[in-house]
Design a protein around this motif. Structure first.
Motif, PDB file in Angstrom:
ATOM      1  N   HIS A  87       0.850  -1.190   0.000  1.00 28.08           N
ATOM      2  CA  HIS A  87       0.000   0.000   0.000  1.00 28.08           C
ATOM      3  C   HIS A  87       0.888   1.242   0.000  1.00 28.08           C
ATOM      4  O   HIS A  87       2.099   1.160   0.257  1.00 28.08           O
ATOM      5  CB  HIS A  87      -0.982  -0.009   1.177  1.00 28.08           C
ATOM      6  N   THR A  88       0.296   2.381  -0.282  1.00 30.86           N
ATOM      7  CA  THR A  88       1.051   3.623  -0.447  1.00 30.86           C
ATOM      8  C   THR A  88       1.843   4.044   0.798  1.00 30.86           C
ATOM      9  O   THR A  88       3.011   4.434   0.679  1.00 30.86           O
ATOM     10  CB  THR A  88       0.130   4.767  -0.914  1.00 30.86           C
ATOM     11  N   PRO A  89       1.261   3.986   2.030  1.00 36.08           N
ATOM     12  CA  PRO A  89       2.057   4.375   3.202  1.00 36.08           C
ATOM     13  C   PRO A  89       3.335   3.548   3.352  1.00 36.08           C
ATOM     14  O   PRO A  89       4.392   4.085   3.669  1.00 36.08           O
ATOM     15  CB  PRO A  89       1.091   4.139   4.380  1.00 36.08           C
ATOM     16  N   TYR A  90       3.236   2.238   3.096  1.00 35.72           N
ATOM     17  CA  TYR A  90       4.431   1.386   3.192  1.00 35.72           C
ATOM     18  C   TYR A  90       5.427   1.754   2.103  1.00 35.72           C
ATOM     19  O   TYR A  90       6.634   1.852   2.348  1.00 35.72           O
ATOM     20  CB  TYR A  90       4.047  -0.094   3.061  1.00 35.72           C
ATOM     21  N   MET A  91       4.935   1.958   0.893  1.00 34.28           N
ATOM     22  CA  MET A  91       5.775   2.316  -0.246  1.00 34.28           C
ATOM     23  C   MET A  91       6.563   3.600   0.030  1.00 34.28           C
ATOM     24  O   MET A  91       7.777   3.667  -0.197  1.00 34.28           O
ATOM     25  CB  MET A  91       4.907   2.498  -1.495  1.00 34.28           C
ATOM     26  N   GLU A  92       5.881   4.616   0.526  1.00 30.82           N
ATOM     27  CA  GLU A  92       6.526   5.905   0.801  1.00 30.82           C
ATOM     28  C   GLU A  92       7.544   5.783   1.922  1.00 30.82           C
ATOM     29  O   GLU A  92       8.628   6.366   1.852  1.00 30.82           O
ATOM     30  CB  GLU A  92       5.464   6.957   1.124  1.00 30.82           C
ATOM     31  N   ASN A  93       7.193   5.035   2.963  1.00 27.22           N
ATOM     32  CA  ASN A  93       8.096   4.852   4.096  1.00 27.22           C
ATOM     33  C   ASN A  93       9.349   4.091   3.668  1.00 27.22           C
ATOM     34  O   ASN A  93      10.472   4.458   4.025  1.00 27.22           O
ATOM     35  CB  ASN A  93       7.367   4.094   5.214  1.00 27.22           C
ATOM     36  N   GLY A  99      16.287   5.690   0.346  1.00 26.91           N
ATOM     37  CA  GLY A  99      16.846   6.709  -0.533  1.00 26.91           C
ATOM     38  C   GLY A  99      16.448   6.663  -1.987  1.00 26.91           C
ATOM     39  O   GLY A  99      17.265   6.959  -2.863  1.00 26.91           O
ATOM     40  N   PHE A 100      15.213   6.265  -2.276  1.00 19.70           N
ATOM     41  CA  PHE A 100      14.731   6.341  -3.660  1.00 19.70           C
ATOM     42  C   PHE A 100      13.227   6.580  -3.655  1.00 19.70           C
ATOM     43  O   PHE A 100      12.557   6.389  -2.641  1.00 19.70           O
ATOM     44  CB  PHE A 100      15.093   5.073  -4.447  1.00 19.70           C
ATOM     45  N   GLU A 101      12.714   7.036  -4.796  1.00 18.99           N
ATOM     46  CA  GLU A 101      11.291   7.383  -4.879  1.00 18.99           C
ATOM     47  C   GLU A 101      10.517   6.429  -5.775  1.00 18.99           C
ATOM     48  O   GLU A 101      10.928   6.137  -6.895  1.00 18.99           O
ATOM     49  CB  GLU A 101      11.126   8.807  -5.418  1.00 18.99           C
ATOM     50  N   MET A 102       9.398   5.974  -5.238  1.00 16.36           N
ATOM     51  CA  MET A 102       8.464   5.169  -6.021  1.00 16.36           C
ATOM     52  C   MET A 102       7.165   5.939  -6.155  1.00 16.36           C
ATOM     53  O   MET A 102       6.924   6.906  -5.427  1.00 16.36           O
ATOM     54  CB  MET A 102       8.191   3.833  -5.307  1.00 16.36           C
ATOM     55  N   THR A 103       6.345   5.511  -7.077  1.00 15.46           N
ATOM     56  CA  THR A 103       5.047   6.155  -7.243  1.00 15.46           C
ATOM     57  C   THR A 103       3.979   5.094  -7.452  1.00 15.46           C
ATOM     58  O   THR A 103       4.239   4.042  -8.042  1.00 15.46           O
ATOM     59  CB  THR A 103       5.068   7.143  -8.430  1.00 15.46           C
ATOM     60  N   SER A 222     -10.899   0.847   4.627  1.00 15.86           N
ATOM     61  CA  SER A 222      -9.506   1.128   5.005  1.00 15.86           C
ATOM     62  C   SER A 222      -8.764   1.823   3.865  1.00 15.86           C
ATOM     63  O   SER A 222      -8.976   1.498   2.694  1.00 15.86           O
ATOM     64  CB  SER A 222      -8.797  -0.189   5.350  1.00 15.86           C
ATOM     65  N   PRO A 223      -7.871   2.761   4.195  1.00 19.33           N
ATOM     66  CA  PRO A 223      -7.099   3.463   3.158  1.00 19.33           C
ATOM     67  C   PRO A 223      -5.885   2.675   2.655  1.00 19.33           C
ATOM     68  O   PRO A 223      -5.165   3.146   1.782  1.00 19.33           O
ATOM     69  CB  PRO A 223      -6.643   4.737   3.871  1.00 19.33           C
ATOM     70  N   TYR A 224      -5.692   1.479   3.189  1.00 19.73           N
ATOM     71  CA  TYR A 224      -4.481   0.736   2.866  1.00 19.73           C
ATOM     72  C   TYR A 224      -4.628  -0.183   1.653  1.00 19.73           C
ATOM     73  O   TYR A 224      -4.344  -1.385   1.721  1.00 19.73           O
ATOM     74  CB  TYR A 224      -4.021  -0.073   4.080  1.00 19.73           C
ATOM     75  N   ALA A 225      -5.061   0.372   0.551  1.00 22.31           N
ATOM     76  CA  ALA A 225      -5.224  -0.419  -0.680  1.00 22.31           C
ATOM     77  C   ALA A 225      -3.858  -0.688  -1.316  1.00 22.31           C
ATOM     78  O   ALA A 225      -2.985   0.181  -1.326  1.00 22.31           O
ATOM     79  CB  ALA A 225      -6.109   0.338  -1.664  1.00 22.31           C
ATOM     80  N   ASN A 226      -3.690  -1.890  -1.848  1.00 23.15           N
ATOM     81  CA  ASN A 226      -2.441  -2.222  -2.535  1.00 23.15           C
ATOM     82  C   ASN A 226      -2.427  -1.632  -3.944  1.00 23.15           C
ATOM     83  O   ASN A 226      -3.457  -1.610  -4.620  1.00 23.15           O
ATOM     84  CB  ASN A 226      -2.245  -3.735  -2.599  1.00 23.15           C
ATOM     85  N   VAL A 227      -1.252  -1.169  -4.342  1.00 24.07           N
ATOM     86  CA  VAL A 227      -1.123  -0.435  -5.609  1.00 24.07           C
ATOM     87  C   VAL A 227      -0.104  -1.084  -6.542  1.00 24.07           C
ATOM     88  O   VAL A 227       0.805  -1.791  -6.103  1.00 24.07           O
ATOM     89  CB  VAL A 227      -0.695   1.033  -5.343  1.00 24.07           C
ATOM     90  N   LEU A 228      -0.276  -0.821  -7.822  1.00 19.57           N
ATOM     91  CA  LEU A 228       0.761  -1.131  -8.806  1.00 19.57           C
ATOM     92  C   LEU A 228       1.769  -0.001  -8.690  1.00 19.57           C
ATOM     93  O   LEU A 228       1.419   1.162  -8.848  1.00 19.57           O
ATOM     94  CB  LEU A 228       0.175  -1.179 -10.217  1.00 19.57           C
ATOM     95  N   ALA A 229       3.016  -0.336  -8.358  1.00 20.56           N
ATOM     96  CA  ALA A 229       4.030   0.692  -8.110  1.00 20.56           C
ATOM     97  C   ALA A 229       5.207   0.559  -9.063  1.00 20.56           C
ATOM     98  O   ALA A 229       5.519  -0.530  -9.548  1.00 20.56           O
ATOM     99  CB  ALA A 229       4.522   0.605  -6.663  1.00 20.56           C
ATOM    100  N   THR A 230       5.846   1.703  -9.308  1.00 15.58           N
ATOM    101  CA  THR A 230       7.056   1.714 -10.127  1.00 15.58           C
ATOM    102  C   THR A 230       7.952   2.850  -9.658  1.00 15.58           C
ATOM    103  O   THR A 230       7.579   3.615  -8.758  1.00 15.58           O
ATOM    104  CB  THR A 230       6.705   1.875 -11.620  1.00 15.58           C
TER     105      THR A 230
END
Length: 268
Positions: A87-93, A99-103, A222-230
Motif C-alpha cells: 500500500h502507499t504508506p508502506y511504499m513511501e516509508n 533513498g529512492f522514490e516510487m510512485t 480502510s485506506p491501505y489499498a495495494n497499488v501497482l508501483a514503479t
C-alpha cells in the motif's frame, strides 16, 4: 547502361521491401515487462491477466517473493519494471528509508487485515499476560495497533496516528505482551501464541479463514489499498499503463470477488 539502371532499380526496390518488412515485424514485436509480487493474491492476479497482455504485445514476467522487502529492492535496482504487493504508506516509508522514490500507478485491491487465533474464538477470552504477534514493518505495525485500539484490547494516545508504535499504548488492561516479527513469520508462529495480526496475502497462503479464524477485522473502507508501483518517472511507460488497464478491468474485479470473497476487495 539500361541494364545497369534496371539492376539498380531492382536492388533499391528489394531494399525498400526488406525495410518495409522489417518495420512491420518491429511494430509487432513482443515487449517484456517484469513485475515483482507476493504469490497470493498479487501473483495470482498477475497470472490471470498474462494472456490479455500478450494480446497487447507484452510478455509479462512475474518474479515472486515471500517477503515485503525484496519486491522493492529489485525495483530499486531496476531488475524489475514494477511491483504489486504494497500500500502507499508502506511504499513511501520504504522509499524514504532506502533513498529512492516510487510512485503508485493505480489502486488494485485492499488486502484486509485481521487478528487471527487458533486458540480462542473471541477477544474476551484473552487472558492476562497473553502474547499477540504483530508485523514489524512501521506502517503495518501502526495499522495493527489502530485495529487493536478499535477492538478495545489496548488504547492508543491517538488511534488515527499512522506512525503509531508500541510506545503510543497508554492503556493495556490485560497486560498483553506484544512481539514484532516480519510478516511472513507470523502465520507459522500463530499456534504458539494467543493471537496474531496477519495480512491477507499471508493468511490466504497459510490457509487461515478470514471468517472462521478472524477475531477482529479491518473495515473495508480502510485506506491501505495495494497499488501497482514503479520508480518515480516511469509511471507513464506504455507497458505499465497497459498492465494497469488490464488489472483494473471488470474481468479482474469479478475474478477477485469470486476467488477471494471478502478477504481481498477490489478498489477500482
Amino acid at each position: 547502361m539500361k541494364k545497369i539502371l534496371l539492376v539498380l532499380v531492382t536492388a533499391l526496390f528489394l531494399i525498400a521491401c526488406g525495410n518495409s518488412e522489417k518495420s512491420s515485424k518491429d511494430s509487432g514485436k513482443i515487449e517484456k515487462l517484469k513485475v515483482a509480487a507476493t504469490p497470493i493474491p498479487a501473483g495470482e492476479i498477475l497470472k490471470f491477466v498474462k494472456d490479455d497482455l500478450k494480446k497487447e504485445g507484452i510478455e509479462l514476467e512475474i518474479v515472486e517473493f515471500n517477503d515485503y522487502v525484496q519486491p522493492n529492492k529489485v525495483l530499486q535496482s531496476k531488475e524489475v519494471d514494477a511491483n504489486l504487493f504494497q500500500h502507499t504508506p508502506y511504499m513511501e516509508n520504504f522509499g524514504k528509508k532506502n533513498g529512492f522514490e516510487m510512485t503508485a500507478v493505480g489502486k488494485i485491491y485492499l488486502p484486509t487485515l485481521a487478528l487471527y487465533s487458533k486458540k480462542i474464538k473471541n477477544i474476551n477470552e484473552l487472558k492476562n499476560g497473553d502474547t499477540i504477534l504483530l508485523p514489524n514493518d512501521p506502517t503495518n505495525l501502526a495499522r495493527s495497533l489502530i485495529l487493536l485500539d478499535k477492538a478495545g484490547i489496548i488504547k492508543l494516545n491517538n488511534n488515527k496516528n499512522v506512525d503509531a508504535t508500541l510506545k503510543d499504548i497508554v492503556s493495556n488492561p490485560k497486560n498483553i505482551k506484544f512481539e514484532e516479527l516480519s510478516a511472513e513469520q507470523l502465520p507459522p508462529r500463530l499456534p504458539e501464541v494467543a493471537a496474531s495480526i496477519v495480512n491477507s496475502s499471508f493468511a490466504l497462503n497459510a490457509g487461515l479463514s478470514y471468517k472462521e479464524d478472524g477475531l477482529v477485522k479491518e473495515d473495508k473502507d480502510s485506506p491501505y489499498a495495494n497499488v501497482l508501483a514503479t520508480l518515480k518517472g516511469n509511471e507513464n511507460d506504455p507497458r505499465i499503463q497497459k498492465l494497469l488497464k488490464a488489472l483494473q478491468s471488470e474481468k479482474v474485479k469479478k475474478y477477485m470477488e469470486e476467488k477471494y470473497k471478502d478477504v481481498i476487495v477490489p478498489v477500482f
